[in-house]
Design a protein around this motif. Structure first.
Motif: not given
Length: 321
Positions: A101-119, A287-295
């Protein structure tokens, strides 16, 4: 390397052709399950698209041991909680735009990625379409010399034909979408500017509710300055007379001009018309590039959250009161 086994959260209109079928058409990718809160609609989607499993609860889908990635295609209000939950479970995420919805929420996702092994990759799929790759090539090879000014105009009627039909028209409910049609359509345009020119030096703007047909503003204006003194000005209106509808971007250089429609299939280089055919499933190249990135086959994220945070900061600056 493992196959990316997808679950779709929110199998609505956007997934029918633009994205959904592509998950089974790119290498090392498979659509395993879909979810929609309306169980009947989820079952119907699964049956029509040959998907083996369906759910009416997102947590149940994310707890399916066969799934290792999710595509979040709900209205933006649900993007943050679903993305945070998926990342916490170690699932890769491909999330629709606007990312939140806004930049503050996007920053929350960025912070969560930094704490996760997922992409996580944001669904800014125009970055991989041939039309926009060609424009980038023209810019980088100096086809129009040094860029002097860029103007974006997207003027539409109160019921834009560019917007997918929905039963509730949630796109003009700011609590669900973050704003109005600007929040639905402008991310495609502004992200391409970021993709072409990098992080902006400064930006500002304002928005109005001229027609007062909903709680969402229907007129947005903004300016961005990129490095190399490249200025972008944008005008978005969703209340014009239908015969005045416009979708046009003009990139004016020292020796020529590139014109194109963000939601079209042509490029005009000075007086030369270049027509480009979009793929059947418009998100398939991304989606093809996302799959390649995830793999792990691609090192660089095709649309990282950091750039989506910048995009949301720009949109906030254009629309904040």
């Amino acid at each position: 390397m493992e196959t990316i086994n997808w679950g779709i959260i929110g199998c609505g209109n956007v997934t029918e052709k633009k994205s959904g079928p592509a998950f089974n058409k790119v290498p090392n990718s498979r659509l395993v399950a879909v979810m929609r809160r309306d169980a009947g609609k989820a079952a119907d989607y699964a049956q029509r698209h040959g998907v083996s499993k369906w759910y009416s609860d997102a947590d149940e889908l994310m707890n399916d041991p066969e799934i290792n990635a999710v595509y979040i295609a709900t209205p933006p209000a649900q993007h943050l909680p679903y993305a945070l939950s998926a990342l916490k479970k170690g699932l890769h995420v491909y999330v629709e735009k606007p990312v939140t919805l806004n930049a503050a929420e996007a920053k929350q996702i960025a912070d969560a990625i930094a704490q996760s092994n997922a992409k996580l990759t944001v669904c800014h799929y125009r970055r991989q379409l041939p039309l926009f790759l060609k424009i980038r090539e023209l810019i980088e090879t100096g086809a129009i010399g040094d860029i002097r000014i860029i103007q974006i105009r997207l003027w539409q009627s109160r019921k834009p034909g560019l917007v997918a039909n929905s039963e509730t028209n949630w796109r003009i409910n700011p609590e669900l979408s973050g704003g109005g049609y600007f929040h639905d359509l402008a991310p495609h345009q502004l992200d391409i500017m970021l993709y072409y020119f990098g992080k902006p030096l400064k930006y500002s703007g304002f928005s109005l509710n001229q027609a007062d047909m909903s709680a969402a503003d229907d007129n947005v204006n903004g300016q961005i300055l990129f490095s190399n003194n490249i200025p972008v000005s944008g005008s978005w209106s969703f209340n014009v007379f239908e015969h005045e509808q416009t979708d046009l971007c003009e990139i004016i250089g020292s020796t020529g001009k590139i014109s194109f429609a963000f939601f079209g299939n042509y490029i005009k280089l000075n007086n030369e018309l270049i027509e480009v055919t979009h793929p059947e499933h418009i998100q398939q190249p991304m989606i093809e590039q996302v799959v390649r990135y995830f793999r792990g086959e691609r090192a660089v994220n095709p649309a990282p959250i950091e750039e989506a945070v910048t995009l949301m900061q720009i949109m906030d600056a254009f629309t904040s009161k």
